[in-house]
Motif scaffolding. Structure first.
Motif, short mmCIF file in Angstrom:
data_model
loop_
_atom_site.label_atom_id
_atom_site.label_comp_id
_atom_site.label_asym_id
_atom_site.label_seq_id
_atom_site.Cartn_x
_atom_site.Cartn_y
_atom_site.Cartn_z
N VAL A 67 0.89 -1.20 -0.05
CA VAL A 67 -0.04 0.05 0.06
C VAL A 67 0.88 1.16 -0.01
O VAL A 67 2.01 1.10 0.49
N GLY A 68 0.20 2.55 -0.41
CA GLY A 68 1.23 3.62 -0.58
C GLY A 68 1.12 4.04 1.15
O GLY A 68 0.11 4.10 1.64
N GLU A 69 2.31 4.71 1.29
CA GLU A 69 2.40 5.26 2.90
C GLU A 69 1.36 6.42 2.90
O GLU A 69 0.89 6.51 4.09
N ASN A 70 0.92 7.00 1.76
CA ASN A 70 -0.08 7.98 2.00
C ASN A 70 -1.45 7.51 2.66
O ASN A 70 -2.05 8.00 3.36
N VAL A 71 -1.76 6.38 2.13
CA VAL A 71 -3.06 5.72 2.50
C VAL A 71 -2.65 4.98 3.76
O VAL A 71 -3.55 5.16 4.69
N LEU A 72 -1.57 4.54 4.01
CA LEU A 72 -1.35 3.91 5.37
C LEU A 72 -1.26 5.05 6.47
O LEU A 72 -2.37 4.87 7.50
N TYR A 73 -0.74 6.03 6.26
CA TYR A 73 -0.61 7.31 7.48
C TYR A 73 -2.29 7.91 7.52
O TYR A 73 -2.54 8.19 8.49
N MET A 179 4.56 15.33 3.10
CA MET A 179 5.28 13.97 2.95
C MET A 179 5.47 13.51 1.71
O MET A 179 4.67 13.67 0.60
N GLU A 180 6.62 12.58 1.74
CA GLU A 180 6.79 12.12 0.52
C GLU A 180 6.15 10.66 0.61
O GLU A 180 6.16 10.00 1.71
#
Ligand code: PRT
Ligand code: ZN
Length: 288
Positions: A67-73, A179-180
């Motif tokens: 999963v993308g970190e954007n979705v995770l966070y 964020m990246e």
């Protein structure tokens, strides 16, 4: 058997499947099924919306996920156990950035104070505003956030950017990166049996081997023993090479080695100048 959550259809799907294939996993592939079993590894894929992956992995419905970190966070739960990031996968790269209309006089994050900010990431934005002690109005939009300024719905947007062309075509400018992000492999915080843990470790080892191989090359050349020190200067990433005498020529050697860096034409030319001939560079598929 371990279960891996994967985006069913979207930007991460193809690269995720490709990575699993390179780890030697093959699937009886059917995009319309929720679950697909690997034919040669005790793993099944669960194909879902990317937004649901953090929750499935948190609850242990899936043991791991891509999963993308954007979705995770965005889906982090404060005060609860969250999925842990085991590996960064290097694809699906983008950044979550603030953007404003071209005419907006942006003077740093203080300019966000009191503004209407449209985003699909209210969780990340809310945490950011609290952390920076900024008061602003968060407007949650599920898609096409970039059109909200022209509609008068928002003054600022917080959205994913990769090339920046979506922003430009909507007369917006990127002013701040929050964020990246890239695709990551996450693991459930739920306790797992030793069998499942061992399977995850086995998959991670294969992933590491694929990743390591990507940045390594196998190089072969002929050279004289006296030219070896010069060759090493040109190729600082050269591991202890295998050196073999060439049949019928006492002085000339075949030099084979794994090189821990990309080899460009300039490097090849440098090797030639150092006295190497018949230089071959080949990609490596796997390393253990
Ligand atoms: O259906 P599902 O919910 O599973 O998919 P989705 O539509 O929510 O997600 P999808 O497939 O679009 O993206 C999946 C993941 O890819 C995201 O969560 C990110 O981790 C990653 N990713 C990488 C991106 C981008 N790059 C990207 N550029 N996700 C979206 N974009 C969009 C962005 O929202 C904006 O609209 O592309 C536009 C900007 O792109 P540029 O190149 O014009 O700057
Ligand atoms: Zn989504």
């Amino acid at each position: 058997m371990i279960r891996l959550a994967l985006q069913k259809s979207g930007r991460l799907t193809e690269k995720s499947v490709d990575l699993l294939n390179r780890c030697g996993l093959e699937f009886n592939w059917s995009k319309n099924r929720l679950v697909s079993r690997a034919t040669n590894f005790p793993l099944e894929l669960m194909l879902v919306r990317d937004d649901d992956i953090p929750e499935y992995v948190r609850e242990g419905v899936c043991d791991i996920g891509l999963v993308g970190e954007n979705v995770l966070y965005e889906n982090l739960q404060e005060g609860a156990l969250n999925p842990t990031v085991e590996r960064e996968l290097g694809f699906g790269r983008c950044r979550l950035s603030f953007a404003v209309p071209e005419a907006f006089d942006y003077q740093g994050i203080q300019s966000l104070r009191g503004r209407k900010i449209a985003t699909s990431y209210p969780g990340i934005l809310g945490r950011y505003l609290r952390e920076k002690s900024l008061d602003a109005h968060v407007i949650e939009i599920s898609g096409s956030v970039e059109i909200t300024p022209v509609l008068g719905v928002a003054d600022v947007i917080l959205d994913l950017v990769s090339t920046g062309s979506t922003l430009r075509s909507n007369n917006l400018k990127e002013v701040e990166t929050l964020m990246e992000s890239q695709c990551v492999l996450v693991r459930t915080p739920e306790p797992l049996s030793s069998e499942k843990s061992a399977l995850i470790d086995r998959l991670l080892r294969r992933l590491d081997g694929v990743k390591k191989a990507e940045h390594n090359k196998y190089i072969m050349m002929n050279a004289t023993r006296t030219s070896l020190p010069k060759i090493r200067e040109v190729l600082p990433g050269l591991e202890q090479p295998t050196v073999m005498p060439l049949d019928g020529d006492g002085d000339r050697l075949a030099v084979h080695a794994v090189c821990h860096e990309d080899i460009f034409w300039e490097t090849m030319e440098g090797l030639e100048e150092a006295g190497a001939t018949s230089i071959l560079v080949v990609p490596i598929e796997k390393i253990l």
